[in-house]
Every structure is written in structure tokens, then in C-alpha cells.
Design a protein around this motif. Structure first.
Motif, short mmCIF file in Angstrom:
data_model
loop_
_atom_site.label_atom_id
_atom_site.label_comp_id
_atom_site.label_asym_id
_atom_site.label_seq_id
_atom_site.Cartn_x
_atom_site.Cartn_y
_atom_site.Cartn_z
N GLN A 1 94.02 132.27 -15.03
CA GLN A 1 93.87 131.49 -16.27
C GLN A 1 93.80 132.37 -17.51
OE1 GLN A 1 90.38 129.05 -14.99
NE2 GLN A 1 91.58 127.33 -15.75
N GLN A 2 93.48 133.64 -17.35
CA GLN A 2 93.29 134.52 -18.49
C GLN A 2 94.59 135.16 -18.97
OE1 GLN A 2 89.79 136.92 -18.66
NE2 GLN A 2 88.91 136.00 -16.83
N LYS A 3 95.72 134.82 -18.30
CA LYS A 3 97.01 135.41 -18.68
C LYS A 3 98.07 134.32 -18.70
CE LYS A 3 98.95 139.44 -19.58
NZ LYS A 3 98.45 140.35 -20.62
N GLU A 4 98.78 134.16 -19.82
CA GLU A 4 99.82 133.14 -19.92
C GLU A 4 101.05 133.54 -19.09
OE1 GLU A 4 102.01 129.78 -21.08
OE2 GLU A 4 99.87 130.21 -21.26
N PHE A 5 101.48 134.78 -19.24
CA PHE A 5 102.64 135.29 -18.51
C PHE A 5 102.41 136.76 -18.20
CE2 PHE A 5 106.87 137.43 -18.74
CZ PHE A 5 107.38 136.93 -17.56
N GLY A 6 102.54 137.11 -16.94
CA GLY A 6 102.31 138.50 -16.57
C GLY A 6 102.26 138.65 -15.07
N MET A 7 101.36 139.49 -14.60
CA MET A 7 101.25 139.77 -13.17
C MET A 7 99.80 139.83 -12.74
SD MET A 7 101.76 143.88 -12.81
CE MET A 7 100.61 143.91 -11.44
N MET A 8 99.58 139.59 -11.47
CA MET A 8 98.24 139.73 -10.89
C MET A 8 98.36 140.46 -9.56
SD MET A 8 95.30 136.91 -9.95
CE MET A 8 96.33 135.88 -8.93
N ARG A 9 97.42 141.35 -9.30
CA ARG A 9 97.33 142.00 -8.00
C ARG A 9 95.99 141.64 -7.37
NH1 ARG A 9 100.43 146.85 -9.85
NH2 ARG A 9 102.43 146.66 -8.82
N ILE A 10 96.04 141.31 -6.10
CA ILE A 10 94.84 141.05 -5.32
C ILE A 10 94.66 142.23 -4.37
CG2 ILE A 10 93.66 139.49 -3.74
CD1 ILE A 10 95.61 137.30 -4.67
N PHE A 11 93.53 142.91 -4.47
CA PHE A 11 93.25 144.05 -3.61
C PHE A 11 92.18 143.68 -2.60
CE2 PHE A 11 94.59 145.91 -7.65
CZ PHE A 11 95.55 146.84 -7.25
N LEU A 12 92.44 143.97 -1.34
CA LEU A 12 91.44 143.84 -0.28
C LEU A 12 91.06 145.25 0.15
CD1 LEU A 12 91.64 141.62 2.93
CD2 LEU A 12 91.11 144.05 3.06
N VAL A 13 89.78 145.59 0.04
CA VAL A 13 89.28 146.91 0.43
C VAL A 13 88.31 146.73 1.59
CG1 VAL A 13 88.07 148.99 -0.31
CG2 VAL A 13 89.53 147.75 -1.93
N GLU A 14 88.50 147.54 2.63
CA GLU A 14 87.67 147.44 3.84
C GLU A 14 86.66 148.58 3.90
OE1 GLU A 14 86.49 148.80 7.81
OE2 GLU A 14 87.87 149.81 6.45
N HIS A 15 85.41 148.25 4.30
CA HIS A 15 84.38 149.26 4.55
C HIS A 15 83.44 148.71 5.61
CE1 HIS A 15 81.40 152.37 4.06
NE2 HIS A 15 80.47 151.49 3.72
N ASP A 16 83.32 149.42 6.74
CA ASP A 16 82.47 148.98 7.85
C ASP A 16 82.83 147.56 8.30
OD1 ASP A 16 81.13 151.35 8.13
OD2 ASP A 16 79.41 150.73 6.90
N LEU A 17 84.14 147.28 8.33
CA LEU A 17 84.67 145.99 8.74
C LEU A 17 84.20 144.84 7.85
CD1 LEU A 17 84.64 146.21 12.65
CD2 LEU A 17 86.54 146.56 11.07
N GLU A 18 83.83 145.16 6.63
CA GLU A 18 83.55 144.14 5.61
C GLU A 18 84.61 144.27 4.52
OE1 GLU A 18 81.30 141.75 5.69
OE2 GLU A 18 80.57 142.44 7.65
#
Length: 281
Positions: free
Chosen positions: A78-95
Motif C-alpha cells: 500500500q505504501q508504493k503506487e508503482f514499483g517493486m517488493m521483495r519478500i525475504f525469508l531468513v532461517e535461524h534454528d529452524l525458525e
């Protein structure tokens, strides 16, 4: 550019990161997805989150709450009219920890692309084949080198066959038939790649996965790249490892342009379908 994280069930802009998570993030221990933002809505969000979840299960034998990440992604977009988004998943101790980045649209051109076939090869049996790891060192450095040489993209080989770009899938057209490398060559099954198959099948356009050497492109009539941000990007020239070059030209009736138009329709329909969900945020 803004970076957000999930904290206590809410989306907050980044001010600090737990040191253990930071080490994992900086070491590239995680996965990511890149999406286009149109009219403040992420395009093909459901498909991207499903791939991220499936990839996480493949690597760590663990999934996450897809619905939660879906709605947090809507809020960030919602904070960007036109652009890109990246979703990062980071793992640590299986969390899993999740981060969301939004930024301006990165491409200055989405057609007339100059492409080079690389001498480097994908490893189809490698651990990260078909995944999107945060540690995309090879792709990023090669892409920067290509830019300095005047190219917009480079395409890897796999066992000598055409494989995939540093951040795109590749297609070529001959006799009104569409061809692309098979995923078993170590190719990422891109979301836009999947949409191209859907469009071709619903429009009775022949499309096939094939193993082909780079010289095949010399007899192609059209060539295009696809990615979630690029969409369908027509190729104007492609240079083979031995220096041979193919120039492509297009008319308003070109099949590549038809596919580009149909993809645009799917993007608009997708963000239209999720518009009603914003009342739930």
C-alpha cells in the motif's frame, strides 16, 4: 527504499535486527521473492507466496502461515503506487523471520533488450537449482559485468543447452510456435513463465519445453525474456559465445507483443481480484 519486518504480529519499519538473524541475512541463509507493485497492489502475490512456502519446505522441511504473509504483503504494498517488493525469508534454528522491501521500479527499459549467451553453466543437480536463495552472488556480479559491456541480460547454459537468464526466463518463437528450456536443466520455473504457458494454452498457441543449443536462436524469428518485474521483454539482439549475433525485428502483429498484452490483462485482473481484501486489513 524502505525495509519492514514482522514484530509482535505487526508490520514495522526496520530500526534494528536481532544479531543472529542479521548474520543469517548477511550470509544469505534464506530465500526471497520479487513482485511488481501496480496501483499499490502486489501482482500474483498468491503464486509467489506459494512458491516461497514450497521452497522453504524443500530446504528445511517446514512451511509457514501463507495467509499471514499474504496479508502483511498487502499492507506493505500500500505504501508504493508503482514499483517493486521483495519478500525475504531468513532461517535461524529452524525458525523463520520475514522482511519486506519496497523500492522504485528498477527497469529503465522493458523492450529492445540486448542479450549475451554466457559461457557459464547452471548446475541442474545443484542444491539450489530451481530456488531463489538470497545469496544470488553469481547472478548479481555477472549482471553488473554485462551492464558495463552494454548488455541488458545474460543467459546461462546448462550442459551446453540454453537455460535461463541471470534474472529472467528466455523464450523464442519460430513458425508461430513458442519454445523455452525445460526446468530440469536447472531453470527456475518463474511465475511469469507459468503465466506465459497459461496464455498460450488458452489461446491455442503451440508452446514446448526443448533442449536446444545457442545456435538455435540464429534461426528464431522472435525472442523475449520474462520475469515478474520485466513482464515480457522483447529482445532486439543476442550474441552467442562464439561471437555470432542475431538481430530481431518486430511488427504490431508479432506474437511476442500479443503475449505481452495478454500478460498485462492477467496482471490487471489479478490486482482487481485482491482489491476487495483491502477492507480486511
Amino acid at each position: 527504499m524502505k525495509l519492514f519486518k514482522i514484530e509482535n504480529g505487526n508490520i514495522v519499519e526496520i530500526e534494528s535486527i536481532d544479531k543472529f538473524i542479521a548474520v543469517r541475512l548477511f550470509n544469505g541463509v534464506g530465500l526471497f521473492e520479487t513482485l511488481k507493485i501496480l496501483n499499490s497492489k502486489p501482482v500474483f502475490l498468491k503464486e509467489h507466496i506459494k512458491r516461497l512456502s514450497d521452497s522453504a519446505y524443500k530446504v528445511w522441511n517446514k512451511k509457514f502461515d501463507e495467509e499471514q504473509i499474504f496479508f502483511f504483503s498487502l499492507k506493505v504494498a500500500q505504501q508504493k503506487e508503482f514499483g517493486m517488493m521483495r519478500i525475504f525469508l531468513v532461517e535461524h534454528d529452524l525458525e523463520f523471520s520475514f522482511f519486506f522491501l519496497i523500492d522504485d521500479f528498477p527497469y529503465s527499459k522493458t523492450s529492445d533488450l540486448c542479450v549475451k549467451i554466457l559461457e557459464y553453466e547452471r548446475n541442474p543437480s545443484g542444491f539450489s537449482a530451481g530456488l531463489k536463495p538470497i545469496s544470488y552472488f553469481e547472478n548479481v556480479v555477472i549482471r553488473e559485468k554485462l551492464k558495463r559491456e552494454g548488455f541488458d541480460e545474460g543467459v546461462f547454459l546448462s550442459n551446453g543447452y540454453i537455460a535461463e537468464g541471470t534474472r529472467t526466463n528466455i523464450f523464442w518463437i519460430k513458425d508461430d510456435k513458442v519454445f523455452t528450456p525445460p526446468v530440469y536443466l536447472g531453470v527456475l520455473n518463474g511465475i511469469t513463465r507459468q503465466k506465459i504457458f497459461e496464455i498460450c494454452q488458452s489461446s491455442s498457441i503451440y508452446i514446448e519445453e526443448v533442449e536446444k543449443k545457442p545456435e538455435t536462436l540464429l534461426s528464431a524469428e522472435e525472442c523475449f525474456l520474462s520475469s515478474s518485474l520485466l513482464g515480457v521483454g522483447t529482445v532486439s539482439s543476442i550474441v552467442l559465445p562464439d561471437g555470432r549475433k542475431k538481430i530481431f525485428s518486430y511488427s504490431k502483429d508479432s506474437l511476442s507483443y500479443f503475449l505481452k498484452s495478454k500478460l498485462g490483462e492477467l496482471e490487471k485482473k489479478d490486482i482487481g481480484d485482491i482489491s476487495s481484501l483491502y477492507s480486511l486489513l
